[in-house]
Design a protein around this motif. Structure first.
Motif, mmCIF file in Angstrom:
data_model
loop_
_atom_site.group_PDB
_atom_site.id
_atom_site.type_symbol
_atom_site.label_atom_id
_atom_site.label_comp_id
_atom_site.label_asym_id
_atom_site.label_seq_id
_atom_site.Cartn_x
_atom_site.Cartn_y
_atom_site.Cartn_z
ATOM 1 N N GLY A 238 -10.341 0.877 31.873
ATOM 2 C CA GLY A 238 -10.387 0.783 33.313
ATOM 3 C C GLY A 238 -9.641 -0.608 33.828
ATOM 4 N N THR A 239 -10.146 -0.799 35.077
ATOM 5 C CA THR A 239 -9.677 -2.168 35.698
ATOM 6 C C THR A 239 -10.607 -3.475 35.901
ATOM 7 O OG1 THR A 239 -9.891 -1.177 37.981
ATOM 8 C CG2 THR A 239 -7.535 -1.045 36.742
ATOM 9 N N ILE A 240 -11.977 -2.792 35.934
ATOM 10 C CA ILE A 240 -13.086 -3.980 36.355
ATOM 11 C C ILE A 240 -13.814 -4.277 34.935
ATOM 12 C CG2 ILE A 240 -15.127 -4.196 37.530
ATOM 13 C CD1 ILE A 240 -14.134 -2.032 39.232
ATOM 14 N N GLY A 241 -13.691 -5.439 34.803
ATOM 15 C CA GLY A 241 -14.383 -6.308 33.498
ATOM 16 C C GLY A 241 -15.630 -6.467 33.832
ATOM 17 N N VAL A 242 -16.482 -6.279 32.916
ATOM 18 C CA VAL A 242 -18.033 -6.254 33.010
ATOM 19 C C VAL A 242 -18.594 -7.553 32.055
ATOM 20 C CG1 VAL A 242 -20.192 -4.952 32.903
ATOM 21 C CG2 VAL A 242 -18.356 -3.896 34.043
ATOM 22 N N ILE A 243 -19.376 -8.552 32.535
ATOM 23 C CA ILE A 243 -19.955 -9.316 31.565
ATOM 24 C C ILE A 243 -21.593 -9.296 32.104
ATOM 25 C CG2 ILE A 243 -20.350 -11.502 30.955
ATOM 26 C CD1 ILE A 243 -17.359 -11.782 31.316
ATOM 27 N N LYS A 263 -13.433 2.094 37.451
ATOM 28 C CA LYS A 263 -13.409 2.377 35.969
ATOM 29 C C LYS A 263 -13.743 0.829 35.303
ATOM 30 C CE LYS A 263 -11.768 5.408 33.560
ATOM 31 N NZ LYS A 263 -10.773 6.316 32.729
ATOM 32 N N ALA A 264 -14.449 0.814 34.479
ATOM 33 C CA ALA A 264 -14.968 -0.511 33.798
ATOM 34 C C ALA A 264 -13.618 -0.636 32.983
ATOM 35 C CB ALA A 264 -16.253 -0.527 33.006
ATOM 36 N N SER A 265 -13.255 -2.071 32.542
ATOM 37 C CA SER A 265 -12.232 -2.219 31.399
ATOM 38 C C SER A 265 -13.068 -2.701 30.154
ATOM 39 C CB SER A 265 -11.294 -3.255 31.790
ATOM 40 O OG SER A 265 -11.911 -4.502 32.155
ATOM 41 N N ASP A 266 -14.345 -2.760 30.317
ATOM 42 C CA ASP A 266 -15.142 -3.223 29.142
ATOM 43 C C ASP A 266 -16.636 -3.390 29.184
ATOM 44 O OD1 ASP A 266 -14.722 -6.081 30.451
ATOM 45 O OD2 ASP A 266 -16.454 -6.260 29.240
ATOM 46 N N ALA A 282 -16.730 -15.614 27.098
ATOM 47 C CA ALA A 282 -17.098 -14.423 27.226
ATOM 48 C C ALA A 282 -15.931 -13.909 28.442
ATOM 49 C CB ALA A 282 -18.478 -13.816 28.046
ATOM 50 N N VAL A 283 -16.119 -14.781 29.531
ATOM 51 C CA VAL A 283 -14.847 -14.583 30.294
ATOM 52 C C VAL A 283 -13.460 -14.703 29.856
ATOM 53 C CG1 VAL A 283 -14.379 -15.478 32.797
ATOM 54 C CG2 VAL A 283 -16.602 -15.820 32.331
ATOM 55 N N ARG A 284 -13.144 -15.540 29.266
ATOM 56 C CA ARG A 284 -11.845 -15.575 28.682
ATOM 57 C C ARG A 284 -11.419 -14.148 27.849
ATOM 58 N NH1 ARG A 284 -11.383 -21.861 26.714
ATOM 59 N NH2 ARG A 284 -11.114 -22.742 28.820
ATOM 60 N N LEU A 285 -12.513 -13.874 27.160
ATOM 61 C CA LEU A 285 -12.129 -12.669 26.316
ATOM 62 C C LEU A 285 -11.989 -11.377 27.124
ATOM 63 C CD1 LEU A 285 -12.488 -11.775 23.270
ATOM 64 C CD2 LEU A 285 -14.688 -11.019 23.777
ATOM 65 N N VAL A 286 -12.720 -11.159 28.177
ATOM 66 C CA VAL A 286 -12.561 -10.143 29.147
ATOM 67 C C VAL A 286 -11.259 -10.074 30.020
ATOM 68 C CG1 VAL A 286 -13.690 -8.863 31.055
ATOM 69 C CG2 VAL A 286 -15.248 -9.512 29.284
ATOM 70 N N SER A 287 -11.016 -11.341 30.350
ATOM 71 C CA SER A 287 -9.567 -11.590 31.073
ATOM 72 C C SER A 287 -8.571 -11.072 30.278
ATOM 73 C CB SER A 287 -9.594 -13.151 31.475
ATOM 74 O OG SER A 287 -9.285 -13.745 30.388
ATOM 75 N N GLY A 288 -8.619 -11.101 28.846
ATOM 76 C CA GLY A 288 -7.317 -10.731 28.088
ATOM 77 C C GLY A 288 -7.348 -9.308 27.935
ATOM 78 N N SER A 291 -5.548 -4.213 31.015
ATOM 79 C CA SER A 291 -5.866 -3.498 32.196
ATOM 80 C C SER A 291 -6.579 -4.105 33.295
ATOM 81 C CB SER A 291 -6.474 -2.138 31.955
ATOM 82 O OG SER A 291 -7.637 -2.219 31.258
ATOM 83 N N VAL A 292 -7.367 -5.179 33.033
ATOM 84 C CA VAL A 292 -8.615 -5.736 33.950
ATOM 85 C C VAL A 292 -7.820 -6.401 35.218
ATOM 86 C CG1 VAL A 292 -8.407 -8.040 32.937
ATOM 87 C CG2 VAL A 292 -10.552 -7.200 33.813
ATOM 88 N N ARG A 293 -8.258 -6.028 36.282
ATOM 89 C CA ARG A 293 -7.587 -6.619 37.553
ATOM 90 C C ARG A 293 -8.842 -7.614 38.014
ATOM 91 N NH1 ARG A 293 -6.005 -1.599 40.279
ATOM 92 N NH2 ARG A 293 -4.454 -0.860 38.673
ATOM 93 N N VAL A 294 -10.133 -7.472 38.283
ATOM 94 C CA VAL A 294 -11.112 -8.152 38.366
ATOM 95 C C VAL A 294 -12.383 -8.263 37.457
ATOM 96 C CG1 VAL A 294 -11.869 -6.183 39.827
ATOM 97 C CG2 VAL A 294 -12.888 -8.568 40.517
#
Ligand code: GDP
Ligand code: MN
Length: 361
Positions: A238-243, A263-266, A282-288, A291-294
């Motif tokens: 998906g497009t939404i990163g989750v931490i 839709k979540a991207s992780d 964590a933030v850097r990992l998810v930003s990579g 498909s992530v947009r936010v």
């Protein structure tokens, strides 16, 4: 854990199921010195964890003249976007008939269940949909160490006796290997007897130590990175990163994203007591994730301190927008730090998720 075909075939063979002769290689250069181990026509099979591998171009036919060239071609192909790192080259079977057999647990009945079809092969899904009675099934007491012969006959219809014997051997694999699924598709008859032309085995993760099976999956770079930091991380599309912190909070964040149509991207659980450095990674990992947009950061400060979380988010310096909900220990200090840097913060989980779905579009 889902084993690859060659791993599953080794375990099947231990229970007396016949599998084709073959060699496993990682480079084409390994073929010439092992030529004598495979004669005649061959099947070249990518060892990748994808369904419908054959239809996706992961199973090729060749003979002794073309084996190296065809293998090279397969190494250079991505199968459903997965790189081919290992290839199994097998002597080609002279297939007369393809059957399908699959053993799993019927959770409602709390019993093993065996599925069987007289028309196996790559089209089994379509066959099952088109013809309701194409797949037969039987279930029986898990206390039995063999499939009762009358059930085998009921299951397999007119199939040859060796097919029935092989189904029973597959049940032995299923029991002895603590499997969640043991499957052969196609299980074939040839002039030289019955063979498992393909093999699928999912071993219960809780028994991997007992089974002596090492977790040797090829992790992606991001998964390796996550493992290094001890994050529970699953990449999605998906497009939404989750931490989040804690599996429950993180899962419910995913549920809420779904609820609002996103839709979540992780899934990333940073775990308890994360300091700024962990949060930054964590933030850097998810930003990579491509498909992530936010990114939604949804953290509850207990042992975790929200000011540390804020420092971590700021230190990450990622360009993807990060929307934050932090509550609990030192939340006010954390919010002050983030506000200074212009981060968007919302007071409830509901609000951050709604906002993120909006931003993701
Ligand atoms: P899957 O697509 O990942 O399920 O790959 P399989 O190992 O099941 O192979 C796909 C198809 O290739 C099988 O259903 C067979 O029709 C064919 N195939 C595989 N191995 C052999 C073989 O040794 N001989 C022949 N003739 N066909 C094979
Ligand atoms: Mn198959």
């Amino acid at each position: 854990m889902k084993l690859l075909e060659y791993e599953a075939k080794q375990l099947f063979a231990q229970e007396g199921i016949r599998v084709p002769k073959g060699i496993l290689i990682e480079k084409c250069e390994e073929i010439p010195p092992r030529r004598n181990e495979i004669s005649g026509k061959v099947v070249i099979k990518a060892q990748v964890d994808v369904g419908g591998r054959g239809k996706a171009g992961g199973v090729l036919m060749a003979d002794q003249d073309t084996v190296i060239e065809t293998t090279r071609q397969l190494f250079n192909t991505r199968i459903k976007d997965i790189a081919v790192q290992r290839i199994l080259i097998e002597e080609r079977l002279d297939i007369q008939h393809e059957y399908f057999v699959s053993i799993t647990i019927d959770r409602t009945k709390k019993q093993p269940v065996i599925l069987f079809a007289e028309t196996g092969g790559v089209d089994i899904e379509e066959t099952a949909q088109k013809k309701k009675d194409a797949i037969r099934s039987v279930s029986f007491s898990p206390l039995l160490s063999d499939v009762p012969p009358f059930l085998l006959r009921e299951l397999c219809g007119d199939a040859p006796a060796d097919i029935l014997k092989t189904v029973n051997k597959l049940y032995h694999v299923f029991c002895h290997k603590d499997a969640l699924l043991a499957e052969i598709n196609p299980l074939v008859t040839t002039p030289n007897g019955v063979y498992a032309a393909d093999a699928k085995l999912i071993v219960d993760d809780n028994s991997l130590a007992r089974q002596g099976i090492a977790i040797n999956r090829d992790l992606t770079e991001r998964e390796r990175e996550a493992e290094k930091h001890g994050f529970s991380f699953v990449e999605l599309d998906g497009t939404i990163g989750v931490i989040g912190n804690g599996a429950g909070l993180t899962m419910s964040t995913l549920d809420l994203i779904e609820y609002y149509g996103g839709k979540a991207s992780d899934f990333l659980d940073v775990g308890g007591g994360a300091d700024s450095e962990r949060v930054m990674h964590a933030v850097r990992l998810v930003s990579g994730v491509p498909s992530v947009r936010v990114i939604v950061v949804n953290l509850l400060g207990g042992i975790t301190r929200c000011d540390e979380v804020a420092k971590g988010i700021i230190a990450s310096g990622v360009s993807v927008p990060v929307i934050v909900r932090i509550a609990g220990t030192n939340a006010e200090e954390g919010q002050r730090l983030l506000a200074e840097k212009g981060y968007e913060m919302l007071d409830t989980m509901d609000h951050v998720v709604k906002k993120a779905v909006e931003v993701a579009g």
